[in-house]
Design an enzyme around this catalytic site. Structure first.
Site: not given
Length: 221
Positions: A100, A203, A205
């Site tokens: 990011c 992202h 995650e």
């Protein structure tokens, strides 16, 4: 501190296998950005040990380095420069993953507050300008597909249509270093790669099985 890990979960089969990563040292660079804890949790789910740090010696000693975060470019660069992490990051030899804001800071310049960045990637970061405010909103928030994927280990064994989760108002332009792209308003670099440096704008995650597979692939490089 590096801790012992637990058996690694294969994100596609659901089976746990003996963890070869429990002795791997992973440094997650601290620079007062947001969203770092979720990256640490994602790594933990993969059976990997990670330490959040801005200590140059810990970062140098790591087997892998991850540079995640959400925030504002000039503030982040100021933190890095005050601790001389800007010069350190550019000289690291181990596999390095920007996430990011980390991707944007690895570029040479950002339009966000006219910020000179690290210059690992000779790529400029631009602000999204919506062509149709009814159809396209800024920031870009939501799921979009990774397209035109390069044939490299980081991107192996992804599903045919890999969708990832984005939250950003700025984007990296397409370049010869682009290894995946996404279309929102126009095409942009979803991922970049140069030497030992990799970066993703989305992202991982927060991107379900696709994101976990990307992180798992990075740990295996």
């Amino acid at each position: 501190m590096w801790d012992d890990g637990c058996p690694m979960l294969d994100v596609y089969t659901g089976h746990r296998s003996p963890n070869t990563r429990q002795y791997m040292k992973i440094a997650v660079i601290k620079y007062n950005s947001g969203n770092v804890q979720s990256v640490l949790y994602a790594l933990e789910r993969l059976g990997a040990n990670a330490e959040l740090t801005d200590d140059p010696e810990v970062i140098r000693a790591a087997d892998k380095v991850i540079f995640p975060g959400q925030g504002e470019a000039s503030t982040a660069m100021r933190y890095l420069k005050e601790r001389k992490l800007d010069t350190l990051i550019k000289d690291l030899p181990q596999p390095f993953l920007g996430v990011c804001l980390g991707l944007q800071l690895l570029c040479e310049h950002s339009e966000e507050n006219d910020t000179e960045c690290l210059g690992v990637f000779p790529v400029k970061v631009k602000r999204f300008v919506p062509e149709n405010s009814q159809e396209f909103k800024v920031p870009h928030v939501g799921w979009n597909e990774l397209e035109n994927l390069a044939d490299i280990p980081l991107l192996k064994d992804l599903p045919a249509e890999p969708f990832v989760y984005y939250v950003h108002s700025f984007y990296a332009e397409l370049s010869d270093l682009t290894i995946a792209q996404t279309h929102y308003i126009h095409d942009f670099s979803a991922m970049l790669h140069r030497d030992n440096y990799y970066a993703i704008q989305a992202h991982p995650e927060k991107s379900g099985l696709v994101g976990e597979k990307l992180l798992s692939n990075f740990l295996s490089i």
